[in-house]
Design an enzyme around this catalytic site. Sequence first.
Site, PDB file in Angstrom:
ATOM      1  CB  SER A   1     -25.839  65.384  83.549  1.00  0.00           C
ATOM      2  OG  SER A   1     -24.561  65.911  83.211  1.00  0.00           O
TER       3      SER A   1
ATOM      4  CG  HIS B   1     -15.936  70.484  94.240  1.00  0.00           C
ATOM      5  ND1 HIS B   1     -15.299  69.317  93.900  1.00  0.00           N
ATOM      6  CD2 HIS B   1     -16.770  70.775  93.217  1.00  0.00           C
ATOM      7  CE1 HIS B   1     -15.716  68.932  92.704  1.00  0.00           C
ATOM      8  NE2 HIS B   1     -16.605  69.794  92.271  1.00  0.00           N
TER       9      HIS B   1
ATOM     10  CB  CYS C   1     -29.494  65.776  79.541  1.00  0.00           C
ATOM     11  SG  CYS C   1     -27.735  66.165  79.540  1.00  0.00           S
TER      12      CYS C   1
END
Length: 133
Positions: free
Chosen positions: A65, A70, A85
């Site tokens: 995934s 940020h 996953c």
Amino acid sequence: MEYSTFGRHVAVDTWGVDFALLNSAEWLQAQMVEAAEACGATVMSVQSKQFEPQGATVLVLLSESHLSIHTYPEKGFAALDCYTCGETVDPQLAIDYMVSVLKPETVHAKKLVRGMGELIVETPVMKQAQLVR
């Protein structure tokens, strides 16, 4: 072959992180790749953006995934998340690695257990990762 839809998604807000660490997309990218490898994930690609006058975003696309950060260096803040996953890769290990290198004063974290029906929200146990260099 049939795959499980089970996944874990760890999201973390960190506060009180050094400006210089949060303002270097290049340094963050290297750390994020290390974090992905530390949790056993397979790195497919990496993208980063250095913002002006400050801030960075790094996205590590994983076979399992993703891992992202940020940053808002002027506020000492970084938002991180890792979603994987399957059962074999634990996203908490990647998050623990990043928290270990960022050394925030404060951490707020939640883990979502996904792909099993109703989302399950948990508060993960944060651990300091052993940094091997």
